[in-house]
Scaffold this motif. Structure first.
Motif, PDB file in Angstrom:
ATOM      1  N   GLY A 208      31.049  72.549  12.274  1.00  9.33           N
ATOM      2  CA  GLY A 208      32.255  72.721  13.073  1.00  9.33           C
ATOM      3  C   GLY A 208      32.131  73.905  14.013  1.00  9.33           C
ATOM      4  N   THR A 209      31.563  74.991  13.509  1.00 10.80           N
ATOM      5  CA  THR A 209      31.353  76.188  14.341  1.00 10.80           C
ATOM      6  C   THR A 209      30.406  75.893  15.491  1.00 10.80           C
ATOM      7  OG1 THR A 209      31.700  77.619  12.414  1.00 10.80           O
ATOM      8  CG2 THR A 209      30.591  78.591  14.327  1.00 10.80           C
ATOM      9  N   ILE A 210      29.335  75.166  15.196  1.00 12.36           N
ATOM     10  CA  ILE A 210      28.365  74.799  16.232  1.00 12.36           C
ATOM     11  C   ILE A 210      29.022  73.929  17.292  1.00 12.36           C
ATOM     12  CG2 ILE A 210      26.272  73.459  16.702  1.00 12.36           C
ATOM     13  CD1 ILE A 210      25.257  74.355  13.935  1.00 12.36           C
ATOM     14  N   GLN A 211      29.826  72.964  16.855  1.00  8.68           N
ATOM     15  CA  GLN A 211      30.505  72.078  17.802  1.00  8.68           C
ATOM     16  C   GLN A 211      31.434  72.865  18.717  1.00  8.68           C
ATOM     17  OE1 GLN A 211      29.166  69.394  18.186  1.00  8.68           O
ATOM     18  NE2 GLN A 211      29.762  67.785  16.787  1.00  8.68           N
ATOM     19  N   ILE A 212      32.200  73.773  18.130  1.00  8.20           N
ATOM     20  CA  ILE A 212      33.158  74.563  18.908  1.00  8.20           C
ATOM     21  C   ILE A 212      32.437  75.473  19.896  1.00  8.20           C
ATOM     22  CG2 ILE A 212      34.840  76.443  18.744  1.00  8.20           C
ATOM     23  CD1 ILE A 212      35.795  75.130  16.114  1.00  8.20           C
ATOM     24  N   LYS A 213      31.359  76.088  19.444  1.00  2.00           N
ATOM     25  CA  LYS A 213      30.626  77.031  20.291  1.00  2.00           C
ATOM     26  C   LYS A 213      29.799  76.337  21.372  1.00  2.00           C
ATOM     27  CE  LYS A 213      31.746  81.007  18.439  1.00  2.00           C
ATOM     28  NZ  LYS A 213      32.431  82.076  19.230  1.00  2.00           N
ATOM     29  N   SER A 214      29.611  75.027  21.246  1.00  2.00           N
ATOM     30  CA  SER A 214      28.783  74.314  22.223  1.00  2.00           C
ATOM     31  C   SER A 214      29.613  73.512  23.221  1.00  2.00           C
ATOM     32  CB  SER A 214      27.802  73.380  21.502  1.00  2.00           C
ATOM     33  OG  SER A 214      28.498  72.417  20.727  1.00  2.00           O
ATOM     34  N   ARG A 215      30.909  73.834  23.337  1.00  2.00           N
ATOM     35  CA  ARG A 215      31.760  73.132  24.296  1.00  2.00           C
ATOM     36  C   ARG A 215      31.321  73.411  25.745  1.00  2.00           C
ATOM     37  NH1 ARG A 215      33.637  70.627  20.086  1.00  2.00           N
ATOM     38  NH2 ARG A 215      35.884  70.593  19.627  1.00  2.00           N
ATOM     39  N   ASN A 216      30.681  74.569  25.944  1.00  2.00           N
ATOM     40  CA  ASN A 216      30.167  74.963  27.265  1.00  2.00           C
ATOM     41  C   ASN A 216      31.252  75.058  28.330  1.00  2.00           C
ATOM     42  OD1 ASN A 216      27.449  75.132  26.388  1.00  2.00           O
ATOM     43  ND2 ASN A 216      27.230  72.917  26.568  1.00  2.00           N
ATOM     44  N   TYR A 217      32.437  75.445  27.898  1.00  2.00           N
ATOM     45  CA  TYR A 217      33.518  75.677  28.862  1.00  2.00           C
ATOM     46  C   TYR A 217      34.497  76.661  28.234  1.00  2.00           C
ATOM     47  CZ  TYR A 217      37.410  75.009  32.073  1.00  2.00           C
ATOM     48  OH  TYR A 217      38.429  75.223  32.970  1.00  2.00           O
ATOM     49  N   ASN A 218      34.955  77.609  29.023  1.00  2.00           N
ATOM     50  CA  ASN A 218      35.950  78.566  28.545  1.00  2.00           C
ATOM     51  C   ASN A 218      37.334  78.056  28.942  1.00  2.00           C
ATOM     52  OD1 ASN A 218      37.668  80.713  28.014  1.00  2.00           O
ATOM     53  ND2 ASN A 218      36.180  82.264  28.658  1.00  2.00           N
ATOM     54  N   PHE A 219      38.101  77.650  27.949  1.00  2.00           N
ATOM     55  CA  PHE A 219      39.417  77.076  28.227  1.00  2.00           C
ATOM     56  C   PHE A 219      40.449  78.131  28.623  1.00  2.00           C
ATOM     57  CE2 PHE A 219      37.358  73.646  26.012  1.00  2.00           C
ATOM     58  CZ  PHE A 219      37.865  72.515  26.639  1.00  2.00           C
ATOM     59  N   ASN A 220      40.031  79.383  28.714  1.00  2.00           N
ATOM     60  CA  ASN A 220      40.886  80.422  29.287  1.00  2.00           C
ATOM     61  C   ASN A 220      40.745  80.478  30.810  1.00  2.00           C
ATOM     62  OD1 ASN A 220      42.161  81.592  26.976  1.00  2.00           O
ATOM     63  ND2 ASN A 220      40.221  82.586  26.425  1.00  2.00           N
ATOM     64  N   SER A 221      39.753  79.762  31.335  1.00  2.00           N
ATOM     65  CA  SER A 221      39.491  79.801  32.774  1.00  2.00           C
ATOM     66  C   SER A 221      40.680  79.266  33.555  1.00  2.00           C
ATOM     67  CB  SER A 221      38.251  78.969  33.107  1.00  2.00           C
ATOM     68  OG  SER A 221      37.125  79.478  32.436  1.00  2.00           O
ATOM     69  N   ARG A 222      40.925  79.874  34.692  1.00  2.00           N
ATOM     70  CA  ARG A 222      42.011  79.413  35.556  1.00  2.00           C
ATOM     71  C   ARG A 222      41.484  78.399  36.551  1.00  2.00           C
ATOM     72  NH1 ARG A 222      45.674  84.814  36.919  1.00  2.00           N
ATOM     73  NH2 ARG A 222      46.019  85.423  34.722  1.00  2.00           N
ATOM     74  N   GLY A 223      42.373  77.602  37.084  1.00  2.00           N
ATOM     75  CA  GLY A 223      41.959  76.581  38.044  1.00  2.00           C
ATOM     76  C   GLY A 223      42.837  75.351  37.915  1.00  2.00           C
ATOM     77  N   ASP A 224      42.589  74.381  38.777  1.00  2.00           N
ATOM     78  CA  ASP A 224      43.419  73.185  38.812  1.00  2.00           C
ATOM     79  C   ASP A 224      42.941  72.094  37.854  1.00  2.00           C
ATOM     80  OD1 ASP A 224      44.971  74.326  40.791  1.00  2.00           O
ATOM     81  OD2 ASP A 224      43.708  73.553  42.413  1.00  2.00           O
ATOM     82  N   ILE A 225      41.826  72.326  37.173  1.00  2.00           N
ATOM     83  CA  ILE A 225      41.275  71.306  36.293  1.00  2.00           C
ATOM     84  C   ILE A 225      42.233  71.011  35.134  1.00  2.00           C
ATOM     85  CG2 ILE A 225      40.032  72.997  34.885  1.00  2.00           C
ATOM     86  CD1 ILE A 225      37.813  70.886  34.590  1.00  2.00           C
ATOM     87  N   ASN A 226      42.361  69.718  34.794  1.00  2.00           N
ATOM     88  CA  ASN A 226      43.196  69.314  33.667  1.00  2.00           C
ATOM     89  C   ASN A 226      42.391  69.548  32.380  1.00  2.00           C
ATOM     90  OD1 ASN A 226      44.414  67.708  31.554  1.00  2.00           O
ATOM     91  ND2 ASN A 226      45.601  66.689  33.154  1.00  2.00           N
ATOM     92  N   LYS A 227      42.753  70.582  31.646  1.00  2.00           N
ATOM     93  CA  LYS A 227      41.946  70.992  30.495  1.00  2.00           C
ATOM     94  C   LYS A 227      42.044  70.019  29.335  1.00  2.00           C
ATOM     95  CE  LYS A 227      42.119  75.794  31.916  1.00  2.00           C
ATOM     96  NZ  LYS A 227      42.630  77.158  31.685  1.00  2.00           N
ATOM     97  N   GLU A 228      43.169  69.338  29.213  1.00  2.00           N
ATOM     98  CA  GLU A 228      43.281  68.336  28.159  1.00  2.00           C
ATOM     99  C   GLU A 228      42.335  67.169  28.441  1.00  2.00           C
ATOM    100  OE1 GLU A 228      46.571  65.536  25.892  1.00  2.00           O
ATOM    101  OE2 GLU A 228      47.233  67.040  27.342  1.00  2.00           O
ATOM    102  N   THR A 229      42.267  66.769  29.707  1.00  2.00           N
ATOM    103  CA  THR A 229      41.350  65.698  30.097  1.00  2.00           C
ATOM    104  C   THR A 229      39.901  66.122  29.868  1.00  2.00           C
ATOM    105  OG1 THR A 229      42.882  64.876  31.783  1.00  2.00           O
ATOM    106  CG2 THR A 229      40.571  64.241  32.014  1.00  2.00           C
ATOM    107  N   LEU A 230      39.589  67.362  30.240  1.00  2.00           N
ATOM    108  CA  LEU A 230      38.236  67.881  30.034  1.00  2.00           C
ATOM    109  C   LEU A 230      37.891  67.908  28.554  1.00  2.00           C
ATOM    110  CD1 LEU A 230      35.644  69.220  31.020  1.00  2.00           C
ATOM    111  CD2 LEU A 230      36.825  71.427  30.940  1.00  2.00           C
ATOM    112  N   SER A 231      38.834  68.327  27.733  1.00  2.00           N
ATOM    113  CA  SER A 231      38.615  68.360  26.291  1.00  2.00           C
ATOM    114  C   SER A 231      38.280  66.972  25.763  1.00  2.00           C
ATOM    115  CB  SER A 231      39.859  68.907  25.583  1.00  2.00           C
ATOM    116  OG  SER A 231      39.697  68.886  24.194  1.00  2.00           O
ATOM    117  N   LYS A 232      38.983  65.974  26.257  1.00  2.00           N
ATOM    118  CA  LYS A 232      38.721  64.597  25.820  1.00  2.00           C
ATOM    119  C   LYS A 232      37.345  64.124  26.273  1.00  2.00           C
ATOM    120  CE  LYS A 232      43.404  62.800  25.264  1.00  2.00           C
ATOM    121  NZ  LYS A 232      44.349  61.712  25.619  1.00  2.00           N
TER     122      LYS A 232
END
Length: 258
Positions: A208-232
């Motif tokens: 689980g830790t490996i999966q979380i750490k390998s998302r390769n995106y910081n969800f604190n980042s600002r921008g217009d990207i839909n983060k829920e869509t990116l997560s999916k």
């Protein structure tokens, strides 16, 4: 993370305690339930977001700030504050143990010693802390993490390694740990299940830790990207199209966001 993942993760931690304890089958099931309740309990502070909070708790305690404001603030009863702390896990865990001992002693429901409630207290504290660890890797929000060291004003986490929900891989891993460790309930080789149960949990936690750490995106980042869509999209890459679609269907069926 979401309440279902928190609950199952709390149960996963409790499943280890159940297998290490000397409890019989029913006792082990009760330990599982204890961990599940503890895994979801920290989010009781979400009550500040309840529409009726101001008319009830706000009026009863003469609060000078609305529930909506309190939710994102850093008051002791705000979300991610006291109820998301190590101290809270210990206090509520001890309260559970003392209540169990007092009730069973008063009504003489069974021969009970203080030592016999330790597995339940331990399962509660571990399940509670699984919730706190999982919240640390989500976005910082308005808090900058969780008040793990409360009453210290230092907030821990808010790393943004993963999104608030749609963590299907973590949900599946937690369920896998629970399933395997529950199967061990029916194995009579005591030393084997002790070691194996701990091993299963450590493997699940590590993956689980490996999966979380390998998302390769910081969800604190600002921008217009839909983060829920990116997560999916990240979830679909991890799980594969068929498993992801199945989990998405389950997500729509269950009336609780996860």
């Amino acid at each position: 993370m979401d309440i279902l993942t928190h609950t199952i993760s709390g149960m996963a931690a409790a499943s280890v305690v159940a297998n290490v304890s000397h409890q019989k089958f029913i006792g082990k099931v009760k330990i599982l339930i204890t961990g599940a309740v503890a895994g979801g309990l920290p989010d009781i502070d979400v009550i500040t977001a309840w529409s009726g909070f101001d008319g009830t708790f706000g009026r009863w305690f003469n609060l000078t700030i609305s529930g909506h404001e309190a939710f994102s603030a850093k008051l002791w009863y705000s979300h991610h504050a006291f109820f998301h702390s190590l101290l809270a896990s210990v206090i509520f865990g001890l309260m559970l143990g003392m209540t169990m001992y007092a009730v069973k002693s008063k009504f003489k429901l069974s021969k009970l010693t203080l030592l016999s409630v330790i597995p339940f207290v331990l399962a509660f504290v571990l399940g509670f802390n699984m919730h706190l660890l999982e919240d640390m890797v989500t976005p910082s929000g308005g808090w900058g993490g969780v008040a793990y060291l409360w009453p210290s004003k230092i907030y821990v986490g808010g790393f943004g390694n993963t999104w608030w929900w749609n963590n299907y891989d973590i949900f599946l891993l937690a369920n896998g740990v629970v399933l395997v460790n529950v199967i061990f309930f029916f194995v009579n080789k005591r030393q084997f299940i002790k070691v194996s149960s701990i091993f299963v949990f450590v493997v699940g936690f590590t993956l689980g830790t490996i999966q979380i750490k390998s998302r390769n995106y910081n969800f604190n980042s600002r921008g217009d990207i839909n983060k829920e869509t990116l997560s999916k999209e990240i979830q679909e890459d991890i799980l594969g199209e068929k498993v992801f679609k199945g989990m998405e269907t389950l997500d729509k069926v269950i009336p609780v966001a996860f």
